[in-house]
Design an enzyme around this catalytic site. Structure first.
Site, mmCIF file in Angstrom:
data_model
loop_
_atom_site.group_PDB
_atom_site.id
_atom_site.type_symbol
_atom_site.label_atom_id
_atom_site.label_comp_id
_atom_site.label_asym_id
_atom_site.label_seq_id
_atom_site.Cartn_x
_atom_site.Cartn_y
_atom_site.Cartn_z
ATOM 1 N N ASP A 69 -45.002 9.067 -50.308
ATOM 2 C CA ASP A 69 -43.699 8.389 -50.277
ATOM 3 C C ASP A 69 -42.576 9.354 -49.876
ATOM 4 O O ASP A 69 -42.696 10.571 -50.037
ATOM 5 C CB ASP A 69 -43.357 7.844 -51.675
ATOM 6 C CG ASP A 69 -44.140 6.587 -52.007
ATOM 7 O OD1 ASP A 69 -45.087 6.259 -51.268
ATOM 8 O OD2 ASP A 69 -43.800 5.937 -53.017
ATOM 9 N N HIS A 211 -45.925 12.724 -52.890
ATOM 10 C CA HIS A 211 -44.714 12.792 -52.054
ATOM 11 C C HIS A 211 -44.836 13.992 -51.118
ATOM 12 O O HIS A 211 -45.033 15.115 -51.607
ATOM 13 C CB HIS A 211 -43.473 12.951 -52.940
ATOM 14 C CG HIS A 211 -43.265 11.789 -53.874
ATOM 15 N ND1 HIS A 211 -43.977 11.627 -55.025
ATOM 16 C CD2 HIS A 211 -42.426 10.707 -53.790
ATOM 17 C CE1 HIS A 211 -43.601 10.509 -55.633
ATOM 18 N NE2 HIS A 211 -42.666 9.932 -54.904
HETATM 19 ZN ZN LIG Z 1 -39.696 7.035 -53.344
#
Ligand SMILES: [Zn+2]
Length: 244
Positions: A69, A211
């Protein structure tokens, strides 16, 4: 002599206490080991069953999806792409619209290398706290920016913070994707801890959240791939996990 004896009595009591403690500790550890072994024996008895209810063939690969993400990230996404290419792994990237505008060349590379691209809103906002119109605009603008680069409209949506807005997915004709395992890589920023949290909790069919914003997360992804491959896992994109 009597004095000396008096001095030794507390030491004898202390030594006896230590011996009793060690004995109790050994008994406790035996018990725990036994309980753990029983747990895994129970687990082994479970016959794996596929979505169609059939028993899975011996040796059929377990599947797992790595998702990243908040990218594209100018510092770490390309390093991650290099690593994924070297290991022959496809992943899923949920991109932020305004970052797509800043780094279209990285988005182009993600797409060209066969990874799946999804939508993670334009400004990384909590969609559930916005009006329906504003939330739809966040999704629409991001889809358009991604399409400008890849020629394809994303079909998958991951709302920031996992904050689902009722009917937004159906209104936008998208499929919402959350996750099964969140090692909180953005908070812990420690490769070993992230790897450990994932590999000790993962199960067949899981979606892992990471991430591509931290060196520790990229390094963790590489280790996770090596460990889970050695355990018979195959890495697939989210669409393959959901629909195959
Ligand atoms: Zn996010």
């Amino acid at each position: 002599m009597k004095k000396l004896h008096k001095f030794f009595i507390p030491i004898e009591i202390f030594l006896l206490f230590v011996i009793v403690c060690r004995y109790m500790e050994d008994r406790l550890m035996d018990k725990l080991t036994h309980v753990t072994a029983e747990y895994f024996k129970e687990d082994e008895r479970t016959v794996p069953v596929s979505a169609e209810g059939k028993e899975m063939e011996q040796g059929e690969a377990k599947k797992v999806a790595l998702t990243f993400d908040d990218g594209p990230n100018e510092c770490y996404t390309e390093e991650l792409l290099d690593g994924l290419a070297a290991k022959g792994v496809k992943a899923t990237f949920f991109l932020i619209g305004k970052k797509v505008v800043e780094s279209p060349e990285i988005v182009e590379r993600i797409f060209q290398e066969g990874h799946l691209i999804g939508n993670h809103s334009y400004d990384h906002v909590n969609l559930n706290e916005m009006s329906k119109e504003a939330a739809c605009e966040q999704i629409k603008k991001t889809n358009e920016e991604i399409k400008k680069v890849t020629g394809t409209l994303p079909e998958y949506l991951r709302p920031p913070f996992g904050s689902f807005k009722k009917n937004l997915d159906s209104d936008m004709n998208m499929i919402e994707v959350l996750w099964d395992i969140d090692p909180r890589d953005w908070s812990v920023k420690n490769t070993g801890k992230v790897v450990n949290r994932v590999v000790t909790n993962v199960q067949d069919g899981d979606i892992i959240l990471l991430h591509d914003e931290y060196a520790t997360s990229v390094a963790a992804a590489m280790e996770i791939i090596d460990i889970l491959k050695s355990q018979g896992y195959e890495f697939v994109t989210v669409d393959e996990l959901i629909f195959e």
